[in-house]
Design a protein around this motif. Structure first.
Motif, PDB file in Angstrom:
ATOM      1  N   TYR A 202      21.561  20.402  -5.441  1.00 19.72           N
ATOM      2  CA  TYR A 202      21.743  20.258  -6.886  1.00 19.72           C
ATOM      3  C   TYR A 202      20.442  20.601  -7.622  1.00 19.72           C
ATOM      4  O   TYR A 202      20.481  21.171  -8.720  1.00 19.72           O
ATOM      5  CB  TYR A 202      22.208  18.843  -7.227  1.00 19.72           C
ATOM      6  CG  TYR A 202      23.708  18.699  -7.236  1.00 19.72           C
ATOM      7  CD1 TYR A 202      24.432  18.876  -8.403  1.00 19.72           C
ATOM      8  CD2 TYR A 202      24.415  18.392  -6.069  1.00 19.72           C
ATOM      9  CE1 TYR A 202      25.812  18.756  -8.436  1.00 19.72           C
ATOM     10  CE2 TYR A 202      25.802  18.272  -6.083  1.00 19.72           C
ATOM     11  CZ  TYR A 202      26.495  18.459  -7.263  1.00 19.72           C
ATOM     12  OH  TYR A 202      27.868  18.349  -7.288  1.00 19.72           O
ATOM     13  N   GLU A 203      19.310  20.262  -7.040  1.00 20.35           N
ATOM     14  CA  GLU A 203      18.023  20.641  -7.634  1.00 20.35           C
ATOM     15  C   GLU A 203      17.909  22.163  -7.706  1.00 20.35           C
ATOM     16  O   GLU A 203      17.522  22.733  -8.741  1.00 20.35           O
ATOM     17  CB  GLU A 203      16.889  20.067  -6.786  1.00 20.35           C
ATOM     18  CG  GLU A 203      15.500  20.385  -7.282  1.00 20.35           C
ATOM     19  CD  GLU A 203      14.414  19.846  -6.362  1.00 20.35           C
ATOM     20  OE1 GLU A 203      13.230  20.134  -6.615  1.00 20.35           O
ATOM     21  OE2 GLU A 203      14.743  19.145  -5.367  1.00 20.35           O
ATOM     22  N   GLY A 204      18.256  22.834  -6.604  1.00 18.20           N
ATOM     23  CA  GLY A 204      18.229  24.292  -6.597  1.00 18.20           C
ATOM     24  C   GLY A 204      19.181  24.884  -7.610  1.00 18.20           C
ATOM     25  O   GLY A 204      18.865  25.884  -8.277  1.00 18.20           O
ATOM     26  N   ALA A 205      20.369  24.273  -7.745  1.00 17.01           N
ATOM     27  CA  ALA A 205      21.335  24.762  -8.738  1.00 17.01           C
ATOM     28  C   ALA A 205      20.789  24.577 -10.144  1.00 17.01           C
ATOM     29  O   ALA A 205      20.990  25.435 -11.019  1.00 17.01           O
ATOM     30  CB  ALA A 205      22.663  24.029  -8.573  1.00 17.01           C
ATOM     31  N   GLY A 206      20.096  23.472 -10.391  1.00 15.72           N
ATOM     32  CA  GLY A 206      19.472  23.273 -11.702  1.00 15.72           C
ATOM     33  C   GLY A 206      18.508  24.394 -12.019  1.00 15.72           C
ATOM     34  O   GLY A 206      18.465  24.902 -13.148  1.00 15.72           O
TER      35      GLY A 206
ATOM     36  N   VAL B  29      14.263  18.425 -12.535  1.00 13.68           N
ATOM     37  CA  VAL B  29      13.199  18.974 -11.697  1.00 13.68           C
ATOM     38  C   VAL B  29      13.448  20.461 -11.458  1.00 13.68           C
ATOM     39  O   VAL B  29      12.520  21.280 -11.490  1.00 13.68           O
ATOM     40  CB  VAL B  29      13.116  18.199 -10.367  1.00 13.68           C
ATOM     41  CG1 VAL B  29      12.247  18.931  -9.358  1.00 13.68           C
ATOM     42  CG2 VAL B  29      12.562  16.795 -10.605  1.00 13.68           C
ATOM     43  N   GLY B  30      14.717  20.832 -11.228  1.00 10.26           N
ATOM     44  CA  GLY B  30      15.053  22.235 -11.027  1.00 10.26           C
ATOM     45  C   GLY B  30      14.724  23.100 -12.233  1.00 10.26           C
ATOM     46  O   GLY B  30      14.329  24.262 -12.083  1.00 10.26           O
ATOM     47  N   VAL B  31      14.875  22.555 -13.427  1.00  8.17           N
ATOM     48  CA  VAL B  31      14.496  23.305 -14.636  1.00  8.17           C
ATOM     49  C   VAL B  31      13.001  23.636 -14.593  1.00  8.17           C
ATOM     50  O   VAL B  31      12.574  24.728 -14.990  1.00  8.17           O
ATOM     51  CB  VAL B  31      14.847  22.508 -15.907  1.00  8.17           C
ATOM     52  CG1 VAL B  31      14.304  23.202 -17.155  1.00  8.17           C
ATOM     53  CG2 VAL B  31      16.359  22.322 -16.028  1.00  8.17           C
ATOM     54  N   GLY B  32      12.203  22.702 -14.079  1.00  9.39           N
ATOM     55  CA  GLY B  32      10.766  22.962 -13.950  1.00  9.39           C
ATOM     56  C   GLY B  32      10.462  24.092 -12.988  1.00  9.39           C
ATOM     57  O   GLY B  32       9.550  24.899 -13.220  1.00  9.39           O
ATOM     58  N   TRP B  33      11.227  24.161 -11.890  1.00 11.68           N
ATOM     59  CA  TRP B  33      11.082  25.289 -10.966  1.00 11.68           C
ATOM     60  C   TRP B  33      11.337  26.601 -11.707  1.00 11.68           C
ATOM     61  O   TRP B  33      10.626  27.591 -11.515  1.00 11.68           O
ATOM     62  CB  TRP B  33      12.097  25.159  -9.824  1.00 11.68           C
ATOM     63  CG  TRP B  33      11.696  24.284  -8.689  1.00 11.68           C
ATOM     64  CD1 TRP B  33      11.598  22.928  -8.681  1.00 11.68           C
ATOM     65  CD2 TRP B  33      11.361  24.718  -7.360  1.00 11.68           C
ATOM     66  NE1 TRP B  33      11.239  22.490  -7.425  1.00 11.68           N
ATOM     67  CE2 TRP B  33      11.090  23.568  -6.611  1.00 11.68           C
ATOM     68  CE3 TRP B  33      11.289  25.968  -6.752  1.00 11.68           C
ATOM     69  CZ2 TRP B  33      10.734  23.627  -5.264  1.00 11.68           C
ATOM     70  CZ3 TRP B  33      10.942  26.029  -5.405  1.00 11.68           C
ATOM     71  CH2 TRP B  33      10.658  24.874  -4.679  1.00 11.68           C
ATOM     72  N   ALA B  34      12.393  26.611 -12.522  1.00 11.36           N
ATOM     73  CA  ALA B  34      12.735  27.830 -13.258  1.00 11.36           C
ATOM     74  C   ALA B  34      11.605  28.236 -14.186  1.00 11.36           C
ATOM     75  O   ALA B  34      11.256  29.424 -14.292  1.00 11.36           O
ATOM     76  CB  ALA B  34      14.026  27.614 -14.044  1.00 11.36           C
TER      77      ALA B  34
END
Length: 325
Positions: A77-81, A115-120
């Motif tokens: 789910y983090e990756g999907a974010g 958190v995933g948005v931060g990766w993006a």
């Protein structure tokens, strides 16, 4: 969008799985089991990312995400974010896909999605970053956590070994000082991976940073040790001992992780064990503390409500010879 175009989009946007291998990254390899754990986390993060970028809708991605093994589903789910945030940025659509995702099953994984948005943001040029006002003002600091993790994970020499710091992040505007601290929390979480879950190595890495940064780093370490796992009880007790005055921050990160897993219905023995050691209480009680101390509005004073929240949790864990109240 046709299946052929979705497959092409996946091939263009999704990193190679080889990028998550410990040898490729130059990370510590404690033993085969820990290496496999951390590499599996990376594999399922990329699986979730791929599901997002090749699905026609967030709902379609959710169906596929629910097929990921439960222990690793939160990472997917983090990756999907990240995937949805990248698509939103590239199509100038604000956070339309991300918000739709959070309105569905992704809402149970809201911490991980943020958190995933931060990766993006770590991958997108700044002019494609979302407006901070479009995010929950309390949770938006988890975006910085994701950004910090990404930088320490992929730019380890600069952010870990040379202890570089983002002192002029300026997102949200005028919040540079706390943005740097929130990014450090993500760097700390990454140290659990860089150190290969080897407590001695992780502590050595933390102690190379200036003392003023270590509390936030230990908060990230506690979160990763509890959410991802990879250390047994004796190792976790060593971590507590060596954290010293920063043990409350270690417990705060652990409580956040317990809440994230319980909220998503993904509590596993490694999280329970870590909470018992790092928080000296059950994972359920640690999660309750996280929920009970959560601010309900803007807090007075110079610190963001998110930092007030973290401080309240840390202050709850007053240790006297290993016992928390």
């Amino acid at each position: 969008m046709s299946s052929a175009l979705r497959l092409l989009r996946r091939r263009i946007l999704v990193p190679d799985i080889g990028e998550t291998k410990l040898k490729k990254r130059g990370f510590q390899e404690k033993d085969a089991a820990s290496a496999q754990l951390l590499e599996t986390v990376g594999e399922y993060f990329l699986t979730g990312y791929a599901h997002a970028v090749e699905s026609r809708t967030p709902a379609e991605a959710e169906t596929r995400l629910e097929e990921v093994p439960a222990r690793f589903r939160g990472f997917a789910y983090e990756g999907a974010g990240m995937g949805f945030a990248v698509l939103d940025g590239m199509t100038f659509s604000g956070l339309r896909r991300v918000k739709t995702f959070l309105g569905g099953r992704g809402g149970r994984h809201n911490y991980m999605v943020y958190v995933g948005v931060g990766w993006a943001m770590a991958r997108l040029p700044r002019f494609l970053w979302p407006r901070s006002e479009s995010l929950d003002p309390l949770l938006l600091w988890l975006v910085h956590d994701g950004y910090g993790f990404h930088q320490a994970y992929f730019h380890t020499e600069r952010y870990v070994h040379r202890q570089a710091r983002e002192d002029r992040f300026s997102w949200p505007a005028g919040q540079d000082a706390y943005a740097a601290r929130a990014i450090d929390q993500g760097v700390g979480r990454a140290l659990w991976f860089v150190g290969g879950t080897d407590v001695d190595r992780v502590v050595q890495l933390v102690e190379r940073f200036p003392e003023a940064r270590r509390a936030d780093l230990y908060g990230g370490v506690g979160l990763a040790a509890t959410y991802a796992g990879g250390a047994d009880e004796s190792e976790l007790r060593e971590l507590c001992d060596r954290a010293g005055a920063h043990r409350p921050q270690l417990a705060q990160g652990s409580a956040f992780a317990a809440e994230a897993r319980i909220r998503a219905g993904l509590l596993f023995p490694h999280t329970e064990s870590a909470a018992q050691v790092l928080c000296d209480t059950t994972a359920e009680r640690a999660a309750e503390i996280s929920r009970e101390t959560r601010p309900t509005g803007t807090e007075p004073g110079p610190s963001p409500a998110y930092e007030v929240w973290r401080r309240r949790i840390a202050d709850t864990f007053v240790f006297h010879g290993g016992v928390a109240s």
